[in-house]
Design a protein around this motif. Structure first.
Motif, mmCIF file in Angstrom:
data_model
loop_
_atom_site.group_PDB
_atom_site.id
_atom_site.type_symbol
_atom_site.label_atom_id
_atom_site.label_comp_id
_atom_site.label_asym_id
_atom_site.label_seq_id
_atom_site.Cartn_x
_atom_site.Cartn_y
_atom_site.Cartn_z
ATOM 1 N N GLU A 1 -17.031 51.261 38.496
ATOM 2 C CA GLU A 1 -18.278 50.804 37.883
ATOM 3 C C GLU A 1 -19.334 51.904 37.901
ATOM 4 O O GLU A 1 -20.109 52.060 36.953
ATOM 5 N N ALA A 2 -19.374 52.695 38.976
ATOM 6 C CA ALA A 2 -20.351 53.788 39.066
ATOM 7 C C ALA A 2 -20.072 54.832 37.975
ATOM 8 O O ALA A 2 -21.005 55.336 37.339
ATOM 9 N N ASP A 3 -18.807 55.145 37.785
ATOM 10 C CA ASP A 3 -18.450 56.127 36.758
ATOM 11 C C ASP A 3 -18.707 55.575 35.358
ATOM 12 O O ASP A 3 -19.052 56.330 34.437
ATOM 13 N N ARG A 4 -18.520 54.262 35.184
ATOM 14 C CA ARG A 4 -18.834 53.653 33.881
ATOM 15 C C ARG A 4 -20.314 53.818 33.545
ATOM 16 O O ARG A 4 -20.667 54.128 32.408
ATOM 17 N N ALA A 5 -21.149 53.610 34.537
ATOM 18 C CA ALA A 5 -22.595 53.760 34.314
ATOM 19 C C ALA A 5 -22.917 55.202 33.930
ATOM 20 O O ALA A 5 -23.752 55.453 33.040
ATOM 21 N N ALA A 6 -22.257 56.151 34.575
ATOM 22 C CA ALA A 6 -22.486 57.559 34.247
ATOM 23 C C ALA A 6 -22.019 57.873 32.825
ATOM 24 O O ALA A 6 -22.677 58.631 32.095
ATOM 25 N N LEU A 7 -20.903 57.281 32.416
ATOM 26 C CA LEU A 7 -20.391 57.492 31.056
ATOM 27 C C LEU A 7 -21.350 56.915 30.021
ATOM 28 O O LEU A 7 -21.610 57.540 28.990
ATOM 29 N N ARG A 8 -21.891 55.723 30.316
ATOM 30 C CA ARG A 8 -22.848 55.102 29.379
ATOM 31 C C ARG A 8 -24.105 55.961 29.243
ATOM 32 O O ARG A 8 -24.658 56.099 28.151
ATOM 33 N N PRO B 1 -17.512 60.500 8.986
ATOM 34 C CA PRO B 1 -18.197 59.701 10.006
ATOM 35 C C PRO B 1 -17.254 59.341 11.154
ATOM 36 O O PRO B 1 -16.061 59.111 10.933
ATOM 37 N N SER B 2 -17.780 59.312 12.369
ATOM 38 C CA SER B 2 -16.908 59.073 13.519
ATOM 39 C C SER B 2 -17.616 58.256 14.592
ATOM 40 O O SER B 2 -18.844 58.181 14.634
ATOM 41 N N ARG B 3 -16.792 57.642 15.448
ATOM 42 C CA ARG B 3 -17.280 56.946 16.633
ATOM 43 C C ARG B 3 -16.444 57.392 17.818
ATOM 44 O O ARG B 3 -15.240 57.639 17.690
ATOM 45 N N LEU B 4 -17.065 57.489 18.977
ATOM 46 C CA LEU B 4 -16.375 57.901 20.198
ATOM 47 C C LEU B 4 -15.917 56.656 20.963
ATOM 48 O O LEU B 4 -16.721 55.770 21.260
ATOM 49 N N LEU B 5 -14.610 56.597 21.265
ATOM 50 C CA LEU B 5 -14.052 55.488 22.036
ATOM 51 C C LEU B 5 -13.613 56.008 23.399
ATOM 52 O O LEU B 5 -12.712 56.845 23.488
ATOM 53 N N LEU B 6 -14.257 55.550 24.450
ATOM 54 C CA LEU B 6 -13.874 55.917 25.804
ATOM 55 C C LEU B 6 -12.858 54.880 26.278
ATOM 56 O O LEU B 6 -13.211 53.789 26.738
ATOM 57 N N ASN B 7 -11.590 55.232 26.138
ATOM 58 C CA ASN B 7 -10.486 54.309 26.392
ATOM 59 C C ASN B 7 -10.083 54.336 27.881
ATOM 60 O O ASN B 7 -10.530 55.187 28.637
ATOM 61 N N LYS C 1 -24.295 59.217 29.711
ATOM 62 C CA LYS C 1 -23.972 60.496 29.059
ATOM 63 C C LYS C 1 -23.630 60.315 27.591
ATOM 64 O O LYS C 1 -23.921 61.182 26.764
ATOM 65 N N HIS C 2 -22.990 59.173 27.251
ATOM 66 C CA HIS C 2 -22.581 58.920 25.865
ATOM 67 C C HIS C 2 -23.087 57.543 25.439
ATOM 68 O O HIS C 2 -22.318 56.584 25.336
ATOM 69 N N PRO C 3 -24.396 57.430 25.194
ATOM 70 C CA PRO C 3 -24.981 56.110 24.913
ATOM 71 C C PRO C 3 -24.437 55.453 23.638
ATOM 72 O O PRO C 3 -24.479 54.222 23.518
ATOM 73 N N VAL D 1 -10.466 58.870 20.198
ATOM 74 C CA VAL D 1 -9.980 58.152 21.372
ATOM 75 C C VAL D 1 -9.873 59.136 22.535
ATOM 76 O O VAL D 1 -9.202 60.161 22.440
ATOM 77 N N VAL D 2 -10.547 58.806 23.631
ATOM 78 C CA VAL D 2 -10.591 59.683 24.807
ATOM 79 C C VAL D 2 -10.153 58.877 26.031
ATOM 80 O O VAL D 2 -10.535 57.708 26.179
ATOM 81 N N ASP D 3 -9.353 59.484 26.872
ATOM 82 C CA ASP D 3 -8.969 58.865 28.137
ATOM 83 C C ASP D 3 -10.121 59.066 29.123
ATOM 84 O O ASP D 3 -10.254 60.126 29.734
ATOM 85 N N ALA D 4 -10.948 58.036 29.260
ATOM 86 C CA ALA D 4 -12.145 58.155 30.099
ATOM 87 C C ALA D 4 -11.799 58.318 31.573
ATOM 88 O O ALA D 4 -12.644 58.752 32.369
ATOM 89 N N SER D 5 -10.569 57.978 31.962
ATOM 90 C CA SER D 5 -10.180 58.106 33.374
ATOM 91 C C SER D 5 -9.717 59.513 33.729
ATOM 92 O O SER D 5 -9.503 59.812 34.905
ATOM 93 N N ASP D 6 -9.573 60.367 32.724
ATOM 94 C CA ASP D 6 -9.137 61.746 32.962
ATOM 95 C C ASP D 6 -10.347 62.611 33.296
ATOM 96 O O ASP D 6 -11.306 62.653 32.525
ATOM 97 N N PRO D 7 -10.325 63.322 34.419
ATOM 98 C CA PRO D 7 -11.471 64.161 34.804
ATOM 99 C C PRO D 7 -11.796 65.242 33.768
ATOM 100 O O PRO D 7 -12.927 65.732 33.725
ATOM 101 N N THR D 8 -10.809 65.609 32.939
ATOM 102 C CA THR D 8 -11.026 66.675 31.953
ATOM 103 C C THR D 8 -11.294 66.119 30.557
ATOM 104 O O THR D 8 -11.103 66.814 29.570
ATOM 105 N N TYR D 9 -11.751 64.860 30.479
ATOM 106 C CA TYR D 9 -11.885 64.209 29.169
ATOM 107 C C TYR D 9 -12.842 64.955 28.233
ATOM 108 O O TYR D 9 -12.641 64.978 27.018
ATOM 109 N N GLU D 10 -13.888 65.575 28.791
ATOM 110 C CA GLU D 10 -14.860 66.256 27.927
ATOM 111 C C GLU D 10 -14.250 67.467 27.226
ATOM 112 O O GLU D 10 -14.486 67.692 26.043
#
Length: 303
Positions: free
Chosen positions: A209-216, A196-202, A218-220, A168-177
């Motif tokens: 919306e622009a940042d969401r597209a960038a996240l998709r 096994p794991s899955r990445l959740l951008l919470n 970068k992390h398809p 679980v990652v806070d996708a709104s945090d600039p330091t999420y990576e």
């Protein structure tokens, strides 16, 4: 912060152990306390006596913690053939909010560091057959002291023994990576990188919306969601169920008429697809994990 949020006896012991390990090497002799002690501690300075008291207290705390951890290991062993998911990630990433959304449990949800120090285990809701257990684990932090990693090893064991890890990652945090990398490094330390794991951008509701597209881009393979969205939580639930369905098999169990008291255990550990009866007993077509079916077969044979 850790002391303030430790609620269970295990968490309190772990925090006190980490604190004493931090304090002990930093003790210094004060100018006014150089005199030798009398009585049982004769020959020891104040500093030596304080350090011995800390060593004795650490030994006592570790013994108490080992007893609790043995109990926890027994409970985990009893759940070994159940479907288990662990929520892991940086502190304040929204794990507890997601836990409550997935399980309907009243776990503590707070927008603060280390709100969760204890492992909470609840069943995925609505319940599935067999049920899926979800664990909420302690949050990670950059440069987590090794003593704290060691102290919380039993808490993190839920992650090590899970069948699926949800990062679980806070996708709104600039330091999420960098936070994601910290989480992966801590899990690597305990050997959980093979799970096994899955990445959740919470917290995606806080992202443009622009940042969401960038996240998709970068992390398809990541799942973008908000723990506040019932639709997102429902979709995640289906993803979890689909993961476990891929590892299940169908088989047949025979429950003799003399052992009908074990019927509840069968229904708890596998999904019963159909039932028939003949002279030997109840014949059930079931679907579940291979290990759970094998254990049920041994139980039915030995009972």
């Amino acid at each position: 912060i850790f002391h303030r949020h430790a609620h269970s006896r295990e968490a309190k012991l772990q925090v006190e152990i980490a604190r004493l390990k931090y304090v002990s090497p930093r003790l210094r002799e004060s100018p006014a306390s150089g005199a030798r002690q009398q009585g049982s501690g004769a020959g020891e300075s104040d500093l030596e006596l304080d350090r011995r008291k800390i060593r004795d207290r650490l030994a006592e705390l570790k013994q108490q913690l080992e007893e609790i951890q043995r109990d926890n290991e027994q409970r985990r062993y009893a759940r070994r053939d159940q479907l288990r998911v662990a929520l892991v990630g940086y502190t304040n990433a929204g794990k507890s909010s997601l836990m409550r959304a997935l399980t309907g449990s009243e776990v503590l949800v707070a927008d603060k560091l280390f709100a969760t120090l204890d492992t909470t285990v609840r069943a995925l809701q609505p319940e599935t057959k067999p049920r899926v257990l979800v664990s909420d684990t302690v949050g990670f932090i950059k440069k987590l002291p090794h003593d704290l990693v060691a102290s919380f090893r039993s808490t993190l064991a839920e992650a090590l023994e899970a069948s699926l890890l949800l990062f679980v990652v806070d996708a709104s945090d600039p330091t999420y990576e960098s936070q994601l990398e910290v989480s992966r490094n801590v899990l690597r330390e305990i050997g959980a990188e093979v799970v096994p794991s899955r990445l959740l951008l919470n917290k995606i509701d806080r992202v443009s919306e622009a940042d969401r597209a960038a996240l998709r881009a970068k992390h398809p393979d990541a799942i973008l969601l908000s723990a506040k969205s019932p639709e997102d939580v429902a979709a995640l639930r289906e993803t979890i169920i689909a993961f476990f369905e891929a590892t299940m098999v169908e088989d047949q169990l025979v429950l003799p008429y003399a052992k009908q008291g074990l019927l509840g255990e069968v229904y708890e550990n596998v999904r019963v697809l159909s039932e028939n009866h003949d002279t030997t007993g109840r014949i059930m077509k079931v679907r579940g994990l291979p290990g759970a079916i094998a254990r049920l077969r041994r139980t039915l044979a030995a009972a």
